[in-house]
Scaffold this active site. Structure first.
Site, short mmCIF file in Angstrom:
data_model
loop_
_atom_site.label_atom_id
_atom_site.label_comp_id
_atom_site.label_asym_id
_atom_site.label_seq_id
_atom_site.Cartn_x
_atom_site.Cartn_y
_atom_site.Cartn_z
N ARG A 92 -4.59 5.36 1.51
CA ARG A 92 -4.85 4.77 0.09
C ARG A 92 -6.36 4.80 -0.05
O ARG A 92 -6.90 3.84 0.41
CB ARG A 92 -4.29 3.59 -0.19
CG ARG A 92 -4.31 3.22 -1.75
CD ARG A 92 -3.69 1.71 -1.86
NE ARG A 92 -4.76 0.75 -1.70
CZ ARG A 92 -4.67 -0.65 -1.33
NH1 ARG A 92 -3.53 -1.03 -1.33
NH2 ARG A 92 -5.97 -1.45 -1.14
N HIS A 150 -5.90 -0.94 -4.47
CA HIS A 150 -4.53 -0.92 -4.86
C HIS A 150 -4.63 -0.31 -6.24
O HIS A 150 -3.63 0.39 -6.87
CB HIS A 150 -3.96 -2.28 -4.89
CG HIS A 150 -2.54 -2.04 -5.53
ND1 HIS A 150 -1.35 -1.47 -4.98
CD2 HIS A 150 -2.00 -2.64 -6.53
CE1 HIS A 150 -0.15 -1.55 -5.67
NE2 HIS A 150 -0.85 -2.25 -6.81
N TYR A 197 -10.22 -7.46 1.73
CA TYR A 197 -9.05 -7.26 2.98
C TYR A 197 -9.35 -6.38 3.92
O TYR A 197 -8.64 -6.10 4.89
CB TYR A 197 -7.94 -7.53 2.50
CG TYR A 197 -7.21 -6.52 1.50
CD1 TYR A 197 -6.84 -5.39 1.62
CD2 TYR A 197 -7.55 -6.74 0.03
CE1 TYR A 197 -6.55 -4.50 0.76
CE2 TYR A 197 -7.08 -5.99 -0.86
CZ TYR A 197 -6.36 -4.77 -0.82
OH TYR A 197 -6.31 -3.94 -1.83
C1 TPP Z 1 10.19 -5.88 -6.66
C2 TPP Z 1 8.82 -5.89 -7.12
N1 TPP Z 1 8.02 -6.80 -6.21
C3 TPP Z 1 6.66 -6.74 -6.43
C4 TPP Z 1 6.15 -5.94 -7.10
C5 TPP Z 1 4.50 -6.00 -7.40
N2 TPP Z 1 3.86 -4.90 -6.59
C6 TPP Z 1 3.81 -3.65 -7.41
S1 TPP Z 1 3.13 -2.65 -6.59
C7 TPP Z 1 3.46 -3.55 -4.91
C8 TPP Z 1 2.98 -3.00 -3.45
C9 TPP Z 1 3.74 -2.01 -3.18
O1 TPP Z 1 3.17 -1.34 -1.97
P1 TPP Z 1 3.82 -0.10 -1.41
O2 TPP Z 1 5.32 -0.08 -1.63
O3 TPP Z 1 3.40 0.07 -0.03
O4 TPP Z 1 3.14 1.05 -2.46
P2 TPP Z 1 1.51 1.40 -2.37
O5 TPP Z 1 1.15 0.80 -3.75
O6 TPP Z 1 0.95 1.13 -1.48
O7 TPP Z 1 1.54 3.03 -2.79
C10 TPP Z 1 3.71 -4.58 -5.22
C11 TPP Z 1 4.03 -5.95 -4.16
C12 TPP Z 1 6.90 -5.12 -7.90
N3 TPP Z 1 6.40 -4.32 -8.90
N4 TPP Z 1 8.09 -4.99 -8.03
#
Ligand code: TPP
Ligand code: MG
Length: 336
Positions: free
Chosen positions: A250, A254, A263
């Site tokens: 990434r 985020h 971090y």
């Molecule tokens: C069920 C749920 N929990 C928490 C969130 C908040 N949230 C949005 S993106 C994210 C991180 C997801 O990380 P990852 O699956 O590794 O995807 P990346 O963003 O790294 O591509 C979180 C915790 C959400 N959208 N839905």
């Protein structure tokens, strides 16, 4: 990327095919970069980036039948939706939340893709909810004896969500034509991989659901193409689902509301930038003289022009009428 001659030819891809893959990767990158500028200029509210994941997204999409298969992408999948036919202008209409945004008419946050005519399933904000939806599409395909596959992506953090396990178990039990690709960028917002997954890999979980699990270098579109192509053949041959874990980076925070320097160390960020998949694939194409200096200059100009025009047109496009806010919430008389 190793310096092997014509790896794409071995996969049955022509020089034009790989140039097209590169074009889509670069377009995704450039659209994303423009969106950050628009966000920092106060013109669009939010960006969630594909940067670092283009190779996995585009390499996978090109291994599918983009005329008939279904895609259930997640919010970073600019490369997937472009490959499935969403246009640059449509993506900017979504970023500016304008009426003609094909995803939601300006109702949803950017990154919540959905476009019926290109068989892109509407996504919801809770992560991984798209997986059971994609499994449902695959079940329908099997019941209707349609020779198609359903492709779904998510982040590795999201692979710990219940929907992942329920969806994959169902797909495994019923041998459904679904291809799941986890884009492992090693972070879930600020949470690093070792705090998310106790096992060796996400791909290892495939065995528990009766399907092969492959971990692949997601920085290389050709490696991703190869495994997704095999998964596609399995799906169409009635051999069932496949789980793929594409190891990516990434390259940004985020989202535009996050500060990853809180971090990730400066050294980590610098090391990561060296793995840039778009630059690495350009290098491969240059070594083979497929991407000449002349072609590169022309391509950059073509994409910049496309993005400039799309930005202007989307910025000047109308917002939805206030009266439209309740559309698609309640059934309307005589409506679809
Ligand atoms: C069920 C749920 N929990 C928490 C969130 C908040 N949230 C949005 S993106 C994210 C991180 C997801 O990380 P990852 O699956 O590794 O995807 P990346 O963003 O790294 O591509 C979180 C915790 C959400 N959208 N839905
Ligand atoms: Mg992640």
């Amino acid at each position: 990327m190793s310096k092997v001659d014509n790896r794409h030819k071995e996969l049955g891809l022509s020089d034009d095919d790989v140039l097209d893959i590169y074009r889509t990767m670069l377009l995704a990158r450039k659209i994303d970069e423009r969106m950050w500028l628009l966000n920092r200029a106060g013109k669009i509210p939010f960006v969630i980036s594909c940067q670092g994941q283009e190779a996995a997204q585009v390499g996978a999409s090109y291994a599918l039948n983009r005329e008939e298969d279904y895609a259930a992408p997640y919010y970073r999948d600019l490369g997937v939706v472009l490959a499935f036919g969403m246009t640059t202008k449509e993506l900017f209409l979504a970023a500016f939340a304008k009426a003609d945004d094909p995803n939601s008419g300006g109702r949803q946050m950017p990154g919540h893709f959905g476009q019926k005519k290109n068989r892109i399933l509407t996504g919801s904000s809770p992560v991984t909810t798209q997986l059971p939806h994609a499994v449902g599409i695959a079940l329908a395909a099997k019941m209707e004896k349609k020779s198609i596959a359903s492709f779904v992506t998510l982040g590795e953090g999201s692979s710990n969500q219940g929907d992942f396990h329920e969806g994959l178990n169902f797909a495994g039990v019923h041998k459904l034509p679904v291809i799941t690709m986890v884009e492992n960028n090693k972070y879930a917002i600020s949470v690093p991989l070792e705090r998310q997954v106790a096992g060796k890999s996400v791909a290892d979980r495939g065995i528990a659901y009766g399907m092969p699990g492959h971990q692949v270098n997601g920085n290389d579109p050709l490696e991703v193409y190869k495994v997704v192509k095999e998964a596609h053949e399995r799906a169409l041959n009635g051999e069932g689902p496949t789980l793929i874990e594409a190891m990516t980076e990434r390259l940004t925070a985020h989202s535009s509301d996050d500060n990853d320097k809180a971090y990730r160390t400066k050294e980590e960020l610098e090391e990561m930038k060296k793995t840039d998949n778009v630059l690495a694939f350009a290098e491969y194409l240059k070594e083979l003289n497929i991407l000449t200096e002349e072609k590169e200059t022309a391509l950059i100009k073509e994409l910049d022009d496309e993005i400039n025009t799309a930005t202007d047109e989307a910025e000047n496009a109308p917002y939805a009428e206030a009266e439209d806010a309740l559309k698609y919430v309640y059934a309307e008389e005589g409506g679809e």
